[in-house]
Design a protein around this motif. Structure first.
Motif, PDB file in Angstrom:
ATOM      1  N   ALA A  90       0.830  -1.212   0.000  1.00  0.00           N
ATOM      2  CA  ALA A  90       0.000   0.000   0.000  1.00  0.00           C
ATOM      3  C   ALA A  90       0.862   1.259   0.000  1.00  0.00           C
ATOM      4  O   ALA A  90       0.606   2.205  -0.756  1.00  0.00           O
ATOM      5  CB  ALA A  90      -0.920  -0.023   1.213  1.00  0.00           C
ATOM      6  N   VAL A  91       1.884   1.242   0.841  1.00  0.00           N
ATOM      7  CA  VAL A  91       2.756   2.432   0.915  1.00  0.00           C
ATOM      8  C   VAL A  91       3.497   2.614  -0.414  1.00  0.00           C
ATOM      9  O   VAL A  91       3.627   3.731  -0.926  1.00  0.00           O
ATOM     10  CB  VAL A  91       3.733   2.305   2.106  1.00  0.00           C
ATOM     11  CG1 VAL A  91       4.780   3.400   2.063  1.00  0.00           C
ATOM     12  CG2 VAL A  91       2.958   2.362   3.416  1.00  0.00           C
ATOM     13  N   ASN A  92       3.948   1.507  -1.000  1.00  0.00           N
ATOM     14  CA  ASN A  92       4.630   1.594  -2.288  1.00  0.00           C
ATOM     15  C   ASN A  92       3.693   2.129  -3.376  1.00  0.00           C
ATOM     16  O   ASN A  92       4.108   2.897  -4.234  1.00  0.00           O
ATOM     17  CB  ASN A  92       5.159   0.222  -2.711  1.00  0.00           C
ATOM     18  CG  ASN A  92       6.485  -0.082  -2.040  1.00  0.00           C
ATOM     19  OD1 ASN A  92       7.145   0.813  -1.519  1.00  0.00           O
ATOM     20  ND2 ASN A  92       6.869  -1.337  -2.013  1.00  0.00           N
ATOM     21  N   PHE A  93       2.446   1.693  -3.296  1.00  0.00           N
ATOM     22  CA  PHE A  93       1.480   2.190  -4.285  1.00  0.00           C
ATOM     23  C   PHE A  93       1.360   3.713  -4.174  1.00  0.00           C
ATOM     24  O   PHE A  93       1.425   4.431  -5.173  1.00  0.00           O
ATOM     25  CB  PHE A  93       0.113   1.531  -4.065  1.00  0.00           C
ATOM     26  CG  PHE A  93      -0.973   2.104  -4.927  1.00  0.00           C
ATOM     27  CD1 PHE A  93      -1.083   1.728  -6.260  1.00  0.00           C
ATOM     28  CD2 PHE A  93      -1.870   3.049  -4.433  1.00  0.00           C
ATOM     29  CE1 PHE A  93      -2.064   2.267  -7.076  1.00  0.00           C
ATOM     30  CE2 PHE A  93      -2.853   3.601  -5.242  1.00  0.00           C
ATOM     31  CZ  PHE A  93      -2.957   3.194  -6.568  1.00  0.00           C
ATOM     32  N   ALA A  94       1.225   4.165  -2.948  1.00  0.00           N
ATOM     33  CA  ALA A  94       1.084   5.610  -2.738  1.00  0.00           C
ATOM     34  C   ALA A  94       2.315   6.359  -3.236  1.00  0.00           C
ATOM     35  O   ALA A  94       2.207   7.413  -3.859  1.00  0.00           O
ATOM     36  CB  ALA A  94       0.864   5.890  -1.253  1.00  0.00           C
ATOM     37  N   HIS A  95       3.488   5.788  -2.993  1.00  0.00           N
ATOM     38  CA  HIS A  95       4.712   6.454  -3.449  1.00  0.00           C
ATOM     39  C   HIS A  95       4.824   6.425  -4.966  1.00  0.00           C
ATOM     40  O   HIS A  95       5.281   7.385  -5.585  1.00  0.00           O
ATOM     41  CB  HIS A  95       5.941   5.806  -2.812  1.00  0.00           C
ATOM     42  CG  HIS A  95       6.091   6.179  -1.377  1.00  0.00           C
ATOM     43  ND1 HIS A  95       6.900   5.501  -0.503  1.00  0.00           N
ATOM     44  CD2 HIS A  95       5.508   7.163  -0.654  1.00  0.00           C
ATOM     45  CE1 HIS A  95       6.815   6.064   0.688  1.00  0.00           C
ATOM     46  NE2 HIS A  95       5.965   7.076   0.624  1.00  0.00           N
ATOM     47  N   LEU A  96       4.378   5.323  -5.552  1.00  0.00           N
ATOM     48  CA  LEU A  96       4.463   5.228  -7.016  1.00  0.00           C
ATOM     49  C   LEU A  96       3.590   6.266  -7.693  1.00  0.00           C
ATOM     50  O   LEU A  96       3.958   6.842  -8.712  1.00  0.00           O
ATOM     51  CB  LEU A  96       4.018   3.832  -7.492  1.00  0.00           C
ATOM     52  CG  LEU A  96       5.006   2.683  -7.315  1.00  0.00           C
ATOM     53  CD1 LEU A  96       4.431   1.415  -7.906  1.00  0.00           C
ATOM     54  CD2 LEU A  96       6.324   3.010  -7.981  1.00  0.00           C
ATOM     55  N   VAL A  97       2.419   6.487  -7.108  1.00  0.00           N
ATOM     56  CA  VAL A  97       1.499   7.463  -7.708  1.00  0.00           C
ATOM     57  C   VAL A  97       2.180   8.817  -7.868  1.00  0.00           C
ATOM     58  O   VAL A  97       2.037   9.503  -8.865  1.00  0.00           O
ATOM     59  CB  VAL A  97       0.214   7.585  -6.854  1.00  0.00           C
ATOM     60  CG1 VAL A  97      -0.604   8.785  -7.275  1.00  0.00           C
ATOM     61  CG2 VAL A  97      -0.614   6.324  -6.978  1.00  0.00           C
ATOM     62  N   SER A  98       2.964   9.162  -6.857  1.00  0.00           N
ATOM     63  CA  SER A  98       3.584  10.487  -6.912  1.00  0.00           C
ATOM     64  C   SER A  98       5.035  10.446  -7.345  1.00  0.00           C
ATOM     65  O   SER A  98       5.640  11.479  -7.583  1.00  0.00           O
ATOM     66  CB  SER A  98       3.481  11.150  -5.534  1.00  0.00           C
ATOM     67  OG  SER A  98       4.091  10.309  -4.589  1.00  0.00           O
ATOM     68  N   GLY A  99       5.593   9.269  -7.460  1.00  0.00           N
ATOM     69  CA  GLY A  99       7.042   9.222  -7.620  1.00  0.00           C
ATOM     70  C   GLY A  99       7.571   8.591  -8.880  1.00  0.00           C
ATOM     71  O   GLY A  99       8.742   8.242  -8.962  1.00  0.00           O
ATOM     72  N   ALA A 100       6.740   8.454  -9.913  1.00  0.00           N
ATOM     73  CA  ALA A 100       7.205   7.781 -11.128  1.00  0.00           C
ATOM     74  C   ALA A 100       7.849   8.770 -12.096  1.00  0.00           C
ATOM     75  O   ALA A 100       7.737   8.632 -13.306  1.00  0.00           O
ATOM     76  CB  ALA A 100       6.046   7.061 -11.789  1.00  0.00           C
ATOM     77  N   VAL A 101       8.510   9.775 -11.537  1.00  0.00           N
ATOM     78  CA  VAL A 101       9.022  10.875 -12.354  1.00  0.00           C
ATOM     79  C   VAL A 101      10.028  10.395 -13.410  1.00  0.00           C
ATOM     80  O   VAL A 101       9.890  10.715 -14.596  1.00  0.00           O
ATOM     81  CB  VAL A 101       9.690  11.932 -11.442  1.00  0.00           C
ATOM     82  CG1 VAL A 101      10.359  13.007 -12.256  1.00  0.00           C
ATOM     83  CG2 VAL A 101       8.658  12.530 -10.518  1.00  0.00           C
ATOM     84  N   VAL A 102      10.992   9.605 -12.977  1.00  0.00           N
ATOM     85  CA  VAL A 102      12.060   9.195 -13.896  1.00  0.00           C
ATOM     86  C   VAL A 102      11.482   8.290 -14.997  1.00  0.00           C
ATOM     87  O   VAL A 102      11.740   8.495 -16.187  1.00  0.00           O
ATOM     88  CB  VAL A 102      13.178   8.470 -13.119  1.00  0.00           C
ATOM     89  CG1 VAL A 102      14.236   7.937 -14.064  1.00  0.00           C
ATOM     90  CG2 VAL A 102      13.807   9.421 -12.128  1.00  0.00           C
ATOM     91  N   THR A 103      10.700   7.318 -14.595  1.00  0.00           N
ATOM     92  CA  THR A 103      10.118   6.402 -15.585  1.00  0.00           C
ATOM     93  C   THR A 103       9.254   7.166 -16.580  1.00  0.00           C
ATOM     94  O   THR A 103       9.324   6.920 -17.786  1.00  0.00           O
ATOM     95  CB  THR A 103       9.254   5.342 -14.870  1.00  0.00           C
ATOM     96  OG1 THR A 103      10.015   4.808 -13.804  1.00  0.00           O
ATOM     97  CG2 THR A 103       8.833   4.244 -15.810  1.00  0.00           C
TER      98      THR A 103
END
Lengths: 566, 310
Positions: free
Chosen positions: B239-252
């Motif tokens: 769940a925490v990773n999902f939340a981070h991915l939502v906001s953190g996929a900048v490089v990809t």
């Protein structure tokens, strides 16, 4: 009877000569502009489906021509400009078929065939309304354009003579006015359908944009993707301004250099804008044959848009002190205040080596203040040999009181589409190290850099690596560079007076003379070290047969002229 | 429970408000958006006009009060770039692409992470365990951009199998494969390690030994009884990773030109598009806070032995 052998031998000679002439005519000549492959001839189809292009960025994403900011490449395909430059760099008609600038203003004749995409004619009333809109009228939510203050200052009134004739009365005989509104020199003004814009307003226009250019917008996602659809009833019939061969055109924004290049290597796109020099050096260049035509030496090929940006080192310290700007006292002991030091620094740089080795020949040495090949550029100055003389440089430093050299700082910011700056600066640091000058290179966010670089800040001291977008009218550079009205001006009373004269004459010969004198004065004082003109490299797959476009340029890409093989 | 929820919601709201305050302050420190939007040679008079037109000439405290007033009304302001759309609309246009990428990356990392983690735990120090460890080390040591470029090189340039730039709207599901693997690869490692250690802990428990002794097939013991009971810390991580991915996929999103909010955030920060940056950060903070609250509540559902202290 004796004449027969003579006739036979004469005929043989003629035949050989004709054959040689034909063979010679068919040979490609370096850089020569020959006949372009045309849609519907040879193996090239009349119409193809789609052209896909990957960009590093296309500037502004504003559809409304009355409320755009920054540069707006997309406007060139949606709305109208008055003039254009063809592949021979000649100013040619677009919407205006004729134009004349007098001390009183600009007289325009418009193409009677021109229409907007809703079928209504594009007339002199549209010119009037567009100019007035750019001066701040009509749109209640108007936020301004880059030329708002300029237009207000320059234009007195717009007089409609008849549907195809209009007179724009100016307040002075400013030679930069016609280039500023014409569109052949720089992205500044586009003309949209005024009745429609007034009727639907900004909100309505961006929801359903409508222009007079060769394409309609089918899909639009700001900063990501635009899908253009050919306007089947497009009115333009000039070779450089006619209905495109492709039915649709897709622009994709791919900011990463490696990803963009992978797209063209994988043939996912037909063209990419801005291939880094280090990659481009290994690809076939169309400049070796006919510019813009596939040299057919592999699956990828390139075309270089030359001199898209101008690079120069500007010594700011003297002017910070002269104008007593914030912090000027700290610069009193600055070595670059001494002209001998500035001269030494220039002599210590091997500019030719930077162009040839660090930029693989993609940039062009230019010793002028003005862009290569632009109005005001003098061949004898631009192509002048750049002396590389570290020995003399050391002597000058000694004479100036710095026998052991000194430490200094240069500031810069990288602007999109003008690659090669960090490499050039590394080279310069190394050259200056050889004469005992230690250089610290400071890179800034480009926005901040270009803003604070200008007066009244002149924030970056004692020197900067400055870049200018290509300006076809060098008068503008002269004004900006060498008069007290210019943002980055390095000037004295003489250049200031010359610029004032320049700003008030339409006589071409006089303007050229003033510009040359300004340039000589600035270079004589070593306030600026002209380095090189940067270029932008475009890559194509072998699906692209040709892409006719001007040799020099800052923005105009002529994408509607691309010819595809299938 | 109600009191606990109210407390968590208040904490969440305070967190979001603090985040918006920090972002507001940081953005103002970085400079004025007009300086970015305008061409470098734009006259000072025009710049001044624009600052006034956008309300950027007002003192910062006034701008902040106006910002809060608008926020309460649900008005995030208008984007300064492009067509001056509402910032919320600009964000919402990009959310589906980010959700698609995040979901696919998470799915990839969960499937591979759980599979490798359970197999490693079931046979510690075996060849499977060692392979799993290699995957974990590789995943954690290879930066996302490197994995992305490697995938592009192999599958786009050399093999020509997969497209490399654009979202699902342009490329269909095929376009999702490489970005999802690139983004999910990093998480495979953390998921695998977490699953492995949780399952190893559970496998030592008496009820597992009992199930084993009772003659239940090992596969059933492992995948049903052990994994289910090892799920709580693993679920939290997902769940925490999902939340981070939502906001953190900048490089990809940048490498694959993915039209998501990560790329929007970078573009907006560079352009100092205040309204959009604030909206994206607000959204990201909201997702993280909401997901964390949901995770807390899900614990109760997952393990009835857990009770909330008021």
């Amino acid at each position: 009877m004796r004449s027969q052998p003579f006739l036979r031998s004469q005929m043989l000679v003629y035949v050989v000569l004709v054959l040689v002439a034909c063979w010679g005519a068919g040979m490609p000549r370096a850089g020569a502009a020959g006949a372009w492959p045309e849609a519907g001839t040879g193996n090239i189809p009349v119409t193809v489906d789609k052209l896909v292009i990957a960009f590093d960025g296309w500037g502004g994403d504003v559809l409304d021509p009355w409320q755009y900011l920054g540069t707006g490449l997309l406007q060139s395909y949606l709305n109208l400009r008055l003039m254009h430059r063809d592949e021979n760099m000649q100013v040619v008609p677009l919407w205006a078929t004729d134009w004349k600038q007098t001390p009183e203003g600009v007289f325009l004749t418009l193409d009677p065939k021109a229409t907007w995409q809703d079928g209504t004619p594009a007339t002199a009333d549209d010119v009037k309304a567009n100019i007035e809109a750019l001066m701040g009228q009509y749109a209640p939510a108007f936020k301004g354009t880059p030329r708002l203050a300029y237009m207000k200052k320059a234009v007195e009134e717009v007089q409609v003579i008849d549907p195809t004739h209009v007179f724009i009365k100016t307040r002075s005989s400013d030679p930069t006015f016609l280039p500023a509104i014409g569109g052949a020199n720089y992205h500044l003004v586009w003309f949209g359908p005024s009745a429609y814009l007034k009727q639907v307003g900004h909100e309505g226009y961006v929801k359903q944009p409508l222009g007079g250019g060769p394409y309609k917008i089918k899909e639009f996602k700001a900063g990501d993707r635009i899908v253009w659809e050919r306007w089947e009833d497009f009115w333009g019939q000039m070779p450089y301004w006619k209905k495109p061969q492709h039915r649709s055109m897709e622009w994709i924004q791919v900011p990463d250099d490696a990803s963009r290049f992978a797209m063209i290597k994988g043939k996912q796109v037909d063209m990419v804008v801005n291939i880094p020099y280090a990659i481009a050096k290994a690809l076939p260049r169309s400049e070796a044959g006919q510019r813009g035509v596939n040299p057919q030496k592999g699956v990828l090929w390139t075309q270089t848009m030359k001199a898209s940006g101008k690079m120069q080192i500007t010594f700011d310290a003297e002017f910070v002190v002269k104008e007593q700007l914030a912090g000027w006292e700290a610069l009193q002991q600055e070595p670059t205040l001494n002209p001998k030091v500035r001269e030494a620094l220039e002599l210590a740089i091997d500019k030719r080596a930077i162009v040839d080795n660090f930029h693989y020949g993609f940039t062009a040495l230019n010793q002028s203040l003005y862009s290569l090949g632009s109005f005001g550029w003098r061949r004898e100055q631009g192509e002048k040999n750049s002396p590389y003389d570290p020995k003399r440089a050391r002597e000058l430093l000694r004479e100036a009181g710095y026998p052991d050299g000194f430490s200094t700082t240069i500031h810069f910011g990288v602007f999109t589409g003008r690659p090669g700056q960090p490499e050039a600066l590394e080279a310069i640091a190394s050259y200056w190290q050889d004469i005992g000058v230690n250089l610290t290179i400071v890179q800034h966010d480009p926005t901040e850099f270009y803003t604070r670089l200008n007066r009244p800040d002149r924030a970056y001291r004692p020197m900067t690596l400055v870049t200018w977008g290509r300006q076809e009218n060098g008068e503008y550079l002269a004004e900006q560079a060498a008069s007290d009205v210019g943002g980055r001006a390095v000037y004295n009373e003489r250049t200031n007076a010359l610029q004032k004269e320049l700003a008030n004459t339409l006589d071409e010969a006089q303007r050229l003379r003033f510009m040359a004198e300004i340039e000589d004065e600035v270079l004589r004082n070593h306030w600026i070290i002209p380095l090189y003109d940067a270029s932008t490299v475009f890559g194509y797959t072998d699906r692209v047969a040709a892409h006719p476009m001007p040799e020099f340029g800052a923005h105009f890409l002529d994408l509607h002229r691309i010819i595809l093989k299938k | 429970m109600k009191l606990y929820m109210a407390k968590r919601l208040c904490e969440g709201a305070a967190t979001i408000w603090i985040v918006t305050l920090v972002v507001f302050a940081l953005l103002r420190i970085t400079g004025n958006p007009v300086d970015f939007l305008a061409p470098p040679d734009m006259p000072w008079t025009d710049r001044a006009y624009l600052r006034e037109a956008y309300g950027l000439d007002k003192p910062v405290w006034q701008q902040y009060l106006l910002f809060n007033k608008s926020l309460i009304r649900g008005d995030f302001g208008k984007s300064l770039r492009g067509n001056q759309d509402a910032a919320l609309n600009v964000l919402l246009e990009r959310v589906p692409a980010t959700m698609q990428l995040t979901a696919a990356a998470l799915l990839f990392s969960i499937v591979l992470g759980i599979g490798a983690g359970v197999v490693s735990a079931a046979r510690p120090n075996s060849i499977y365990d060692r392979i799993g460890k290699v995957i974990a080390i590789a995943g954690q040591s290879m930066p996302v951009f490197w994995v992305g470029l490697l995938l592009i090189l192999v599958f786009t340039v050399y093999l020509g199998w997969l497209p490399s730039a654009g979202g699902v709207d342009r490329l269909g599901l095929l376009g999702l494969i490489m970005p999802a693997i690139s983004l999910g690869w990093l998480l495979v490692a953390s998921h695998m390690r977490m699953v492995r250690s949780s399952v190893l802990d559970v496998l030592d428990a008496d009820y597992i030994k009992m199930a084993h002794v009772k003659g239940l097939p090992w596969r059933l013991v492992l995948w049903k009884h052990a994994l289910k009971n090892a799920a709580i810390p693993v679920f939290t991580l997902f769940a925490v990773n999902f939340a981070h991915l939502v906001s953190g996929a900048v490089v990809t999103e940048t490498i694959f030109a993915w039209p998501g909010i990560g790329r929007l955030l970078v573009e907006s920060i560079l352009a100092r598009d205040y309204a959009v940056v604030q909206t994206v950060v607000f959204f990201a903070a909201m997702v993280i806070v909401v997901v964390n609250i949901l995770v807390d509540l899900m614990y109760v559902w997952l393990d009835p032995r857990i009770r909330v202290a008021g």
